[in-house]
Design an enzyme around this catalytic site. Structure first.
Site, mmCIF file in Angstrom:
data_model
loop_
_atom_site.group_PDB
_atom_site.id
_atom_site.type_symbol
_atom_site.label_atom_id
_atom_site.label_comp_id
_atom_site.label_asym_id
_atom_site.label_seq_id
_atom_site.Cartn_x
_atom_site.Cartn_y
_atom_site.Cartn_z
ATOM 1 N N GLY A 99 40.877 39.700 39.004
ATOM 2 C CA GLY A 99 41.012 38.276 38.735
ATOM 3 C C GLY A 99 41.932 37.604 39.732
ATOM 4 C CB CYS A 100 42.214 34.097 40.865
ATOM 5 S SG CYS A 100 42.167 33.232 39.283
ATOM 6 C CG PHE A 101 46.718 33.723 37.291
ATOM 7 C CD1 PHE A 101 47.686 33.160 38.107
ATOM 8 C CD2 PHE A 101 46.168 32.933 36.289
ATOM 9 C CE1 PHE A 101 48.107 31.849 37.933
ATOM 10 C CE2 PHE A 101 46.581 31.627 36.102
ATOM 11 C CZ PHE A 101 47.547 31.072 36.922
ATOM 12 C CB ALA A 102 44.694 40.164 38.063
ATOM 13 C CB THR A 103 44.388 38.869 43.355
ATOM 14 O OG1 THR A 103 43.081 39.320 42.983
ATOM 15 C CG2 THR A 103 44.617 39.144 44.827
#
Length: 350
Positions: free
Chosen positions: A160-164
């Site tokens: 995910g974008c936040f996770a990245t």
């Protein structure tokens, strides 16, 4: 080597960004841009920037017989969360019928297969997973630490974008004695997708700043999973996401107490050594900036410490390193290509 691709969900922001990248990839062949809602319409009606570059129409459905002609068939799923999980058993059957099930590489943009436990998935996403038997077939594809696993993967779960952003900030701490980490991160409106919502409507967001999903964002589960996979024990972090008045970009701030034996200099050296082979990580002196990474697959980090307090900051483009760019980076690895292929794009600033 030439790969041919089907992009399911090509009408959205992530799908459009991926089409833009595929148009410039030196190994990219034919592209089927699939969108149920846009079928038959020119691709440039949804993605005006592609006019003159990609003048074909959206497909209403994939042509698997056509993809089967490719030596290197690729499927990207840029659909909403939950869609691929509902479709995957039928897709696998269709690929088997077309004779490509064992050859096709699937890269999923959604959160459907980032976890490996049905109970954790239900807690994170608030619903029962329809086909958890497929979890084990997917590689969680964080290229900075999972490069070798990605090289042999046929089913790829894109982070995910936040996770990245959080992964890049936290992974170097996984094996250090860090008891608690406070994380805040702000994202642009494009992260919520192309469908208008009250939280992403421009008049509601342009002059506002707020937190949302406080301490319960779904990406926390995948971050916890990869930290554990990398050796973290009893690693606690609290995540507060924020909605920022910008279209693209994520800026994450991670705060913690310096581990024993570390000072500011040693902490910076630790991060730089951890990412010495990372193709898309660079370091800033004071603070990362969102603007210089927009349109690029680059992640910019900065590491600061004063006394016992330490801060790590990360800036990425949520549609690039946080989505389509990282997906293409992962595909490059899976195909045995230079992971930078098609991604040697500098950020645009100003």
């Amino acid at each position: 080597m030439v790969f041919d691709s089907v992009v399911i969900g090509a009408g959205g922001y992530g799908g459009g960004e991926l089409l833009r990248l595929l148009m410039g990839h030196p190994n990219s062949g034919s592209i089927q841009a699939v969108s149920r809602s846009q079928g038959g319409k020119p691709v440039y009606t949804a993605h005006p920037g592609l006019k003159g570059f990609m003048d074909q129409a959206f497909h209403e459905a994939p042509d698997w017989a056509e993809l089967a002609k490719s030596e290197h068939p690729v499927v990207f799923s840029a659909q909403a969360h939950g869609d691929l999980a509902q479709q995957l058993p039928d897709l696998e059957a269709a690929w088997a019928k077309a004779g490509i099930q064992d050859r096709v590489i699937l890269v999923d943009f959604s959160g459907d297969f980032r976890l490996d436990d049905a109970g954790v998935f239900e807690k994170a996403y608030g619903k029962t997973h329809p086909c958890p038997e497929y979890f084990s077939k997917f590689v969680y594809a964080c290229p900075e630490v999972n490069r070798e696993a990605i090289r042999s993967a046929k089913r790829i779960a894109n982070p995910g974008c936040f996770a990245t952003a959080l992964n890049l900030a936290l992974l170097p701490l996984a094996k250090l004695e860090v008891s608690f980490v406070a994380v805040s991160a702000a994202t642009g409106s494009s992260g919520s997708g192309v469908k208008p919502q009250s939280g992403t409507h421009h008049p509601e967001r342009a002059q506002d700043y707020k937190a949302y999903k406080v301490l319960k964002h779904q990406h926390c589960s995948e971050v916890s999973r990869i930290l554990a996979d990398q050796g973290a024990k009893d690693f606690n972090f609290a995540f507060v996401p924020h909605s920022a008045p910008m279209v693209r970009g994520i800026f994450a701030t991670v705060q913690f107490e310096l581990p024993q034996g570390f000072d500011a200099h040693r902490l910076r050296e630790h991060y730089q050594a951890f990412y010495k082979d990372a193709a898309f990580v660079r370091f800033a002196q004071e603070s990362p900036r969102v603007a210089p990474v927009l349109g690029s697959n680059m992640a910019e980090l900065a590491v600061q410490a004063d006394g016992r307090s330490a801060v790590v900051m990360v800036a990425i483009d949520n549609l690039m390193k946080g989505m389509a760019g990282q997906a293409l980076q992962n595909l490059n690895l899976a195909l045995g290509l230079d992971e930078r292929a098609g991604l040697k794009i500098a950020g645009r600033c100003p």
